[in-house]
Design a protein around this motif. Structure first.
Motif, mmCIF file in Angstrom:
data_model
loop_
_atom_site.group_PDB
_atom_site.id
_atom_site.type_symbol
_atom_site.label_atom_id
_atom_site.label_comp_id
_atom_site.label_asym_id
_atom_site.label_seq_id
_atom_site.Cartn_x
_atom_site.Cartn_y
_atom_site.Cartn_z
ATOM 1 N N GLY A 336 75.834 -53.584 23.335
ATOM 2 C CA GLY A 336 76.886 -52.674 22.881
ATOM 3 C C GLY A 336 76.364 -51.898 21.696
ATOM 4 O O GLY A 336 75.170 -51.922 21.410
ATOM 5 N N GLY A 337 77.260 -51.204 21.027
ATOM 6 C CA GLY A 337 76.830 -50.384 19.893
ATOM 7 C C GLY A 337 76.347 -49.026 20.355
ATOM 8 O O GLY A 337 76.821 -48.507 21.374
ATOM 9 N N CYS A 338 75.396 -48.471 19.629
ATOM 10 C CA CYS A 338 75.007 -47.066 19.816
ATOM 11 C C CYS A 338 73.718 -46.871 20.591
ATOM 12 O O CYS A 338 72.868 -47.752 20.622
ATOM 13 C CB CYS A 338 74.738 -46.430 18.460
ATOM 14 N N THR A 339 73.582 -45.645 21.117
ATOM 15 C CA THR A 339 72.258 -45.162 21.498
ATOM 16 C C THR A 339 71.834 -44.138 20.451
ATOM 17 O O THR A 339 72.670 -43.518 19.799
ATOM 18 C CB THR A 339 72.258 -44.481 22.880
ATOM 19 N N ILE A 340 70.518 -43.989 20.308
ATOM 20 C CA ILE A 340 69.981 -42.965 19.406
ATOM 21 C C ILE A 340 69.241 -41.957 20.285
ATOM 22 O O ILE A 340 68.487 -42.348 21.179
ATOM 23 C CB ILE A 340 69.097 -43.589 18.307
ATOM 24 N N ASN A 341 69.521 -40.686 20.057
ATOM 25 C CA ASN A 341 69.039 -39.624 20.944
ATOM 26 C C ASN A 341 68.331 -38.544 20.147
ATOM 27 O O ASN A 341 68.810 -38.136 19.088
ATOM 28 C CB ASN A 341 70.233 -38.981 21.661
ATOM 29 N N LEU A 342 67.230 -38.067 20.678
ATOM 30 C CA LEU A 342 66.491 -36.979 20.039
ATOM 31 C C LEU A 342 66.823 -35.695 20.799
ATOM 32 O O LEU A 342 66.355 -35.475 21.915
ATOM 33 C CB LEU A 342 64.987 -37.297 20.098
ATOM 34 N N ILE A 343 67.657 -34.865 20.182
ATOM 35 C CA ILE A 343 68.265 -33.742 20.913
ATOM 36 C C ILE A 343 68.037 -32.422 20.174
ATOM 37 O O ILE A 343 68.022 -32.390 18.938
ATOM 38 C CB ILE A 343 69.789 -34.020 21.101
ATOM 39 N N LEU A 344 67.881 -31.367 20.944
ATOM 40 C CA LEU A 344 67.747 -30.027 20.377
ATOM 41 C C LEU A 344 69.040 -29.687 19.624
ATOM 42 O O LEU A 344 70.134 -29.867 20.171
ATOM 43 C CB LEU A 344 67.518 -29.030 21.530
ATOM 44 N N LYS A 345 68.895 -29.195 18.392
ATOM 45 C CA LYS A 345 70.096 -28.939 17.583
ATOM 46 C C LYS A 345 71.108 -28.068 18.331
ATOM 47 O O LYS A 345 72.297 -28.328 18.321
ATOM 48 C CB LYS A 345 69.696 -28.237 16.283
ATOM 49 N N SER A 346 70.582 -27.029 19.001
ATOM 50 C CA SER A 346 71.490 -26.071 19.653
ATOM 51 C C SER A 346 72.179 -26.682 20.890
ATOM 52 O O SER A 346 73.102 -26.096 21.434
ATOM 53 C CB SER A 346 70.726 -24.815 20.050
ATOM 54 N N GLU A 347 71.731 -27.858 21.308
ATOM 55 C CA GLU A 347 72.317 -28.490 22.493
ATOM 56 C C GLU A 347 73.401 -29.511 22.106
ATOM 57 O O GLU A 347 74.167 -29.979 22.945
ATOM 58 C CB GLU A 347 71.182 -29.200 23.269
ATOM 59 N N TYR A 348 73.441 -29.847 20.825
ATOM 60 C CA TYR A 348 74.267 -30.950 20.336
ATOM 61 C C TYR A 348 75.728 -30.855 20.820
ATOM 62 O O TYR A 348 76.254 -31.785 21.431
ATOM 63 C CB TYR A 348 74.192 -30.967 18.806
ATOM 64 N N LYS A 349 76.319 -29.694 20.553
ATOM 65 C CA LYS A 349 77.748 -29.535 20.868
ATOM 66 C C LYS A 349 78.026 -29.685 22.354
ATOM 67 O O LYS A 349 78.944 -30.402 22.759
ATOM 68 C CB LYS A 349 78.197 -28.135 20.434
ATOM 69 N N ALA A 350 77.202 -29.003 23.142
ATOM 70 C CA ALA A 350 77.429 -28.996 24.595
ATOM 71 C C ALA A 350 77.258 -30.403 25.164
ATOM 72 O O ALA A 350 78.068 -30.861 25.978
ATOM 73 C CB ALA A 350 76.462 -28.029 25.268
ATOM 74 N N PHE A 351 76.238 -31.099 24.677
ATOM 75 C CA PHE A 351 76.010 -32.439 25.227
ATOM 76 C C PHE A 351 77.104 -33.406 24.774
ATOM 77 O O PHE A 351 77.526 -34.285 25.529
ATOM 78 C CB PHE A 351 74.619 -32.969 24.857
ATOM 79 N N LYS A 352 77.550 -33.211 23.563
ATOM 80 C CA LYS A 352 78.634 -34.054 23.049
ATOM 81 C C LYS A 352 79.849 -33.978 23.984
ATOM 82 O O LYS A 352 80.421 -34.996 24.381
ATOM 83 C CB LYS A 352 79.011 -33.582 21.633
ATOM 84 N N LYS A 353 80.172 -32.749 24.356
ATOM 85 C CA LYS A 353 81.320 -32.521 25.224
ATOM 86 C C LYS A 353 81.083 -33.165 26.593
ATOM 87 O O LYS A 353 81.932 -33.891 27.125
ATOM 88 C CB LYS A 353 81.508 -31.010 25.376
ATOM 89 N N GLU A 354 79.895 -32.915 27.098
ATOM 90 C CA GLU A 354 79.563 -33.393 28.448
ATOM 91 C C GLU A 354 79.574 -34.925 28.526
ATOM 92 O O GLU A 354 80.200 -35.518 29.403
ATOM 93 C CB GLU A 354 78.177 -32.850 28.812
ATOM 94 N N ILE A 355 78.918 -35.569 27.558
ATOM 95 C CA ILE A 355 78.776 -37.028 27.654
ATOM 96 C C ILE A 355 80.114 -37.721 27.375
ATOM 97 O O ILE A 355 80.442 -38.747 27.978
ATOM 98 C CB ILE A 355 77.636 -37.567 26.745
ATOM 99 N N THR A 356 80.900 -37.120 26.503
ATOM 100 C CA THR A 356 82.218 -37.693 26.195
ATOM 101 C C THR A 356 83.063 -37.740 27.473
ATOM 102 O O THR A 356 83.706 -38.747 27.780
ATOM 103 C CB THR A 356 82.931 -36.846 25.114
ATOM 104 N N LYS A 357 82.994 -36.641 28.207
ATOM 105 C CA LYS A 357 83.777 -36.540 29.444
ATOM 106 C C LYS A 357 83.260 -37.545 30.487
ATOM 107 O O LYS A 357 84.026 -38.315 31.069
ATOM 108 C CB LYS A 357 83.660 -35.109 29.960
ATOM 109 N N LYS A 358 81.947 -37.537 30.662
ATOM 110 C CA LYS A 358 81.366 -38.417 31.679
ATOM 111 C C LYS A 358 81.616 -39.891 31.361
ATOM 112 O O LYS A 358 81.897 -40.693 32.242
ATOM 113 C CB LYS A 358 79.847 -38.203 31.762
ATOM 114 N N PHE A 359 81.489 -40.232 30.094
ATOM 115 C CA PHE A 359 81.673 -41.630 29.685
ATOM 116 C C PHE A 359 83.109 -42.062 29.978
ATOM 117 O O PHE A 359 83.366 -43.152 30.477
ATOM 118 C CB PHE A 359 81.337 -41.798 28.201
#
Ligand code: GLA
Length: 381
Positions: A336-359
């Motif tokens: 449990g707990g977190c994952t740590i991800n190395l992500i392009l700054k400009s992708e942060y928002k879009a991925f946040k939205k996407e993964i929140t929905k998918k999860f």
């Protein structure tokens, strides 16, 4: 962040006690790579973060000590003359453990009053426990003039966790929380307990933490079991710790251990090598390599060391198709707990939205996303 916390803690303290407290900030930590290597006397790469715990303490002028946990709205009263671990004591055991370990060293501690609050999500694998232990050990050291070095303090904090909480943790969390350096991660040798700070510049990338918001039961006993396997294998190998073993050594005793034990020990040996490679790639600024090492680490933790879970695997797997994410892995002890991800700054928002929905679709519950700054260690504020 710490300012708001400090105010909250101070207000609560002043409502309860009439002495002026000393105040400590003690951070949580992330870990770039090097999981379950610390108790194998290997390498890790943690960093203190700008989320933590604020503790206000002062001497008590009565025969008792009173502690108030602001976030939980729970109070606890005890006397330092009579300390023992509590069954299901939660946060209390971390503090009692610190007091007890100080006493074992012959340090004289009087009764004290304390209030604390924090902003590290609990169960997220960001070491709210080490932050709490360090906050109290540094605070008590100051309050009672114990003259301990920070090094001594982290071993006290670690023993508190061993003896009062029952988790046979390594030294990574307490070290990172105590010795963190702003904008840096610590390449920590857990044998010598010395670290080299690395200034972390990820260029157009950043770190994103995704909290699965799950903490599966038995994670503590599973943690101790892993440690026992490592110790068993190093005994058979006749080395001090798996830090001293190679795959070749392990292959020589393969018949003497189970396949599961072999895979776990191999994970540790490989992870230890990965941490060293990671430090080289940071020096070179090779982010692709860093990302790749993160994925390898996760695979080892999940398939060989077996400390992941379906939520964490899901979060990591969902980054793999995204070219703007270079790597991801579960962070901390696991289950449990977190994952740590190395992500392009400009992708942060879009991925946040996407993964929140998918999860949410997959697990019918929310994940939480954080970005953190690398910060200084435990200190008086
Ligand atoms: C927990 C322990 C640490 C370390 C990690 C795994 O956070 O407290 O000592 O072993 O798990 O890397």
């Amino acid at each position: 962040m710490a300012k708001k916390l400090k105010k909250k803690v101070l207000n609560s303290f002043e409502n309860r006690f009439d002495t002026a407290p000393l105040i400590v900030f003690s951070p949580g930590r992330i870990n770039l790579i090097g999981e379950h290597t610390d108790y194998n006397e290997g390498f890790t790469f943690p960093a203190a973060i700008n989320k933590g715990i604020v503790v206000a303490l002062s001497k008590s002028n009565t025969e008792k000590s009173q502690i108030y946990a602001v976030d939980k709205k729970e109070a606890y009263e005890f006397t330092v003359q009579d300390i023992a671990p509590l069954e299901n004591g939660g946060w209390r055991n971390y503090i009692l453990g610190v007091v007890s370990e100080l006493q074992k060293l012959g340090k004289k501690i009087g009764n004290f009053n304390a209030v604390f609050a924090g902003n590290i999500p609990s169960g997220a694998g960001m070491s709210s426990s080490a932050a709490l232990e360090n906050g109290f050990v540094l605070g008590l050291n100051e309050l009672f003039g114990l003259q301990l070095s920070k090094k001594e303090m982290i071993f006290i904090a670690q023993k508190a966790e061993h003896n009062f909480v029952g988790v046979k943790c390594g030294i990574m969390d307490q070290f990172a929380s105590m010795f963190g350096i702003k904008n840096s991660a610590l390449f920590l040798d857990c044998r010598t307990v010395q670290a080299d700070p690395y200034h972390i510049d990820l260029y157009e990338y950043k770190l994103m933490l995704i909290n699965s918001n799950v903490k599966h039961d038995l994670s503590e006993s599973a943690y101790n079991d892993r440690r026992a396997v490592c110790e068993k294998v190093s005994d058979i190998l006749n080395v001090n710790a798996l830090r001293d073993a190679s795959k070749k050594d392990l292959d020589c005793i393969r018949q003497q251990i189970s396949e599961e034990e072999y895979q776990k020990a191999l994970y540790v040996i490989n992870e230890n090598l990965r941490v060293q490679q990671f430090s080289e790639s940071i020096k070179k600024g090779d982010l692709v390599d860093l990302g790749d090492l993160l994925y390898q680490s996760h695979k080892g933790l999940s398939e060989h060391y077996k400390v992941s879970c379906s939520e964490l695997d899901f979060l990591v797997n969902n980054t793999k198709e995204n070219p703007n994410i270079l790597g991801a892995r579960m962070m901390g002890g696991g289950f449990g707990g977190c994952t740590i991800n190395l992500i392009l700054k400009s992708e942060y928002k879009a991925f946040k939205k996407e993964i929140t929905k998918k999860f949410k679709e997959r697990f019918k519950k929310e994940c939480s996303i954080y970005s953190v700054k690398l910060a200084d260690g435990t200190q008086l504020i």
